[in-house]
Scaffold this motif. Structure first.
Motif, PDB file in Angstrom:
ATOM      1  N   ARG A 140       0.834  -1.194   0.000  1.00  0.00           N
ATOM      2  CA  ARG A 140       0.000   0.000   0.000  1.00  0.00           C
ATOM      3  C   ARG A 140       0.874   1.252   0.000  1.00  0.00           C
ATOM      4  N   TYR A 141       0.233   2.403  -0.219  1.00  0.00           N
ATOM      5  CA  TYR A 141       0.963   3.669  -0.344  1.00  0.00           C
ATOM      6  C   TYR A 141       1.714   4.000   0.939  1.00  0.00           C
TER       7      TYR A 141
ATOM      8  N   GLY B 180       5.510   7.885   0.130  1.00  0.00           N
ATOM      9  CA  GLY B 180       5.318   9.144  -0.573  1.00  0.00           C
ATOM     10  C   GLY B 180       6.034  10.308   0.072  1.00  0.00           C
TER      11      GLY B 180
ATOM     12  N   ARG C 143      -3.024   7.356   0.799  1.00  0.00           N
ATOM     13  CA  ARG C 143      -3.688   7.357  -0.502  1.00  0.00           C
ATOM     14  C   ARG C 143      -4.281   6.010  -0.905  1.00  0.00           C
ATOM     15  N   SER C 144      -3.881   4.937  -0.251  1.00  0.00           N
ATOM     16  CA  SER C 144      -4.557   3.666  -0.515  1.00  0.00           C
ATOM     17  C   SER C 144      -5.950   3.648   0.107  1.00  0.00           C
TER      18      SER C 144
ATOM     19  N   ILE D 293      -0.197  -1.470  -5.946  1.00  0.00           N
ATOM     20  CA  ILE D 293      -0.680  -0.483  -4.980  1.00  0.00           C
ATOM     21  C   ILE D 293      -1.960   0.152  -5.516  1.00  0.00           C
TER      22      ILE D 293
ATOM     23  N   LEU E 244      -4.712   3.084  -5.155  1.00  0.00           N
ATOM     24  CA  LEU E 244      -4.775   4.446  -4.628  1.00  0.00           C
ATOM     25  C   LEU E 244      -6.219   4.848  -4.338  1.00  0.00           C
TER      26      LEU E 244
END
Length: 481
Positions: free
Chosen positions: A159-160, A198, A344-345, A374, A376
């Motif tokens: 995930r993000y 990120g 963001r996920s 991933i 988003l």
């Protein structure tokens, strides 16, 4: 179980609300489970369960098998119970509602399993949950009972924000209004926090955990967004339910409200939510034992504007040191359910939406979605949908479930599927254009072929503008000791 589809992907109801077990396309699924139950005769009770799943997809509708099977634990837990207190530790499927035909093996009749945010649509997240079963409030003569849960979990998917933790707080009241009538109110709150991704990092420490459980903003070292709002990605649902018990039958009426910020929590997003009407006979051997109708509406999201410029008169009463609120009057619109700018996920796990399955993950409509990549967030959280579920037993012996879903899907405020967006404009001034979708399923079981052996089957179809037009079928065998 074998799963076949006329297209590259499976029909919607073939893979939705299956705890993330099904493959992404035509293929096969095997599950081995073992479990024990509580022993009510003992003061301190315990139980445990384990479920190992393996699925394998075809690379295309008629292509040979090319990828390796995916092997993962679907459940692995132990539980202790003392009086009204219990503790679940490990990976455990959520408790759902609105089962029909006297068996949970066919799944819930509801699109959400009766729970907007914890539907069983994705894999279960490992952690612990401390539970309080309903207990009477003092001096209420047993007419008012309280219940709740406290839990913490850890994500392990791609995930993000990798390694994010999840906190849950659930509290509710069960009020006996009359001899046959109960009213239930429940607040169920969740917070994703911690992790790294990120260019953002949130340390996992007691200071941040305290801010999470008290719904406070981040410290000066946190991001600007977390300082202005609350720390992490927080959301929840508010449930209102009426239960009426008749002679040999029951009726339930439920309004399940999502929220992603304070405006939604304060009912500014009304009438958004999932509205459920269920009727069920106590006798589950009937040809028709349960009927459920649901209407989903999530279009408003507290309005079409998050903020507006402050007026000169308003600024006279504001602190200039707080530059954001000095120049911005918060209206609270655009709740954007299940999405977050930093996490963001969003409200997904292993690529699938944790809650309402009609909130499709990003890439669904374009056909680029994959659980191995991933994801988003969700691409569709503004919709109107009608859903019908019917259950019973064919010839009073073979359980079945019929589900039909018709939805009008608009995407999100900022990324509508089609046409002009309502965002930033006065409500009702834009005629929005949806993508229309119909999904259906007929699932059943034929028990008693041999001792402990049950044949399972399902027929599924999608037709519309959002998902590919597909037809699918499943056939399987379940053996129980």
């Amino acid at each position: 179980m074998g799963a076949l589809s006329s297209g590259g992907s499976l029909p919607f109801w073939m893979y939705s609300n299956q705890f993330g077990l099904m493959p992404e396309s035509s293929g096969a699924l095997a599950v081995a489970s073992i479990r024990t139950d509580y022993d009510p005769s003992k003061t301190l009770q315990w139980r445990w369960g384990a479920s190992l799943a393996a699925n394998r997809s075809l690379s295309g509708g008629s292509a040979p098998l090319t990828n390796r099977p995916t092997l993962f634990p679907s459940e692995l837990y132990g539980s202790l119970k003392w009086k009204s207190l219990s503790l679940d530790l490990g990976i455990k499927h959520p408790d759902l509602d609105y089962f029909g035909a006297g068996t949970p093996t066919l799944g819930s009749l509801s699109t959400t399993g009766g729970h907007m945010l914890w539907s069983g649509n994705s894999r279960s997240i490992p952690g612990y949950t401390a539970n309080l079963d309903p207990v009477p409030v003092p001096f209420s003569k047993g007419n008012v009972r309280v219940f709740g849960s406290w839990g913490d979990y850890r994500t392990f998917d791609n995930r993000y924000m990798k390694g994010a933790l999840l906190h849950r707080l659930r509290a509710g009241l069960d009020i006996k209004l009359a001899q046959r009538l109960d009213f239930v109110f429940e607040l169920d709150h969740y917070a994703l926090w911690g992790g790294e991704g990120g260019g953002i990092s949130m340390p996992i420490n007691f200071s941040n955990y305290f801010r999470v459980i008290t719904a406070r903003g981040a410290a000066a070292s946190g991001t600007v967004s977390d300082q202005l709002n609350v720390i992490g990605d927080q959301r929840g649902r508010e449930l209102f339910r009426l239960n009426w018990r008749g002679e040999g039958w029951k009726v339930s009426l439920q309004h399940d409200i999502p929220y992603d910020d304070g405006s939604g929590m304060g009912f500014q997003n009304f009438p958004d939510g999932v509205n459920t009407l269920w009727f069920g006979f106590d006798d589950k051997d009937r040809w028709v034992s349960d009927v459920l109708y649901e209407y989903q509406y999530t279009m408003l999201q507290s309005g079409t504007m998050h903020d507006r410029p402050t007026t000169e008169e308003e600024r006279k009463h504001l602190d200039p040191a707080d530059q954001y609120h000095y120049w911005h009057h918060i209206k609270g619109g655009g709740d954007n359910y299940f999405n977050n700018g930093e996490y963001r996920s969003g409200w997904t796990y292993y690529g699938r939406t944790i809650g309402n399955p009609l909130f499709f993950p990003v890439g669904t409509h374009a056909g680029t979605w994959s659980a191995s990549q991933i994801v988003l967030g969700v691409e569709n959280n503004r919709l109107k949908a009608h859903h019908l579920g019917i259950a019973g037993k064919l010839f009073r012996k073979a359980p079945y479930k019929l589900m039909l879903t018709y939805s009008m899907d608009y995407g999100t405020y900022h990324n509508p599927y089609k046409g002009e967006s309502q965002w930033g404009k006065d409500w009702g001034t834009v005629k929005e254009t949806p993508l229309r979708q119909v999904s259906g399923a007929f699932m059943g079981e034929v028990p008693g072929l041999l001792k402990g052996l049950t044949l399972t089957y399902g027929l599924y179809a999608d037709r519309g503008e959002l998902l590919p037009d597909t037809f699918g079928a499943t056939f399987g065998l379940r053996y129980s000791l």
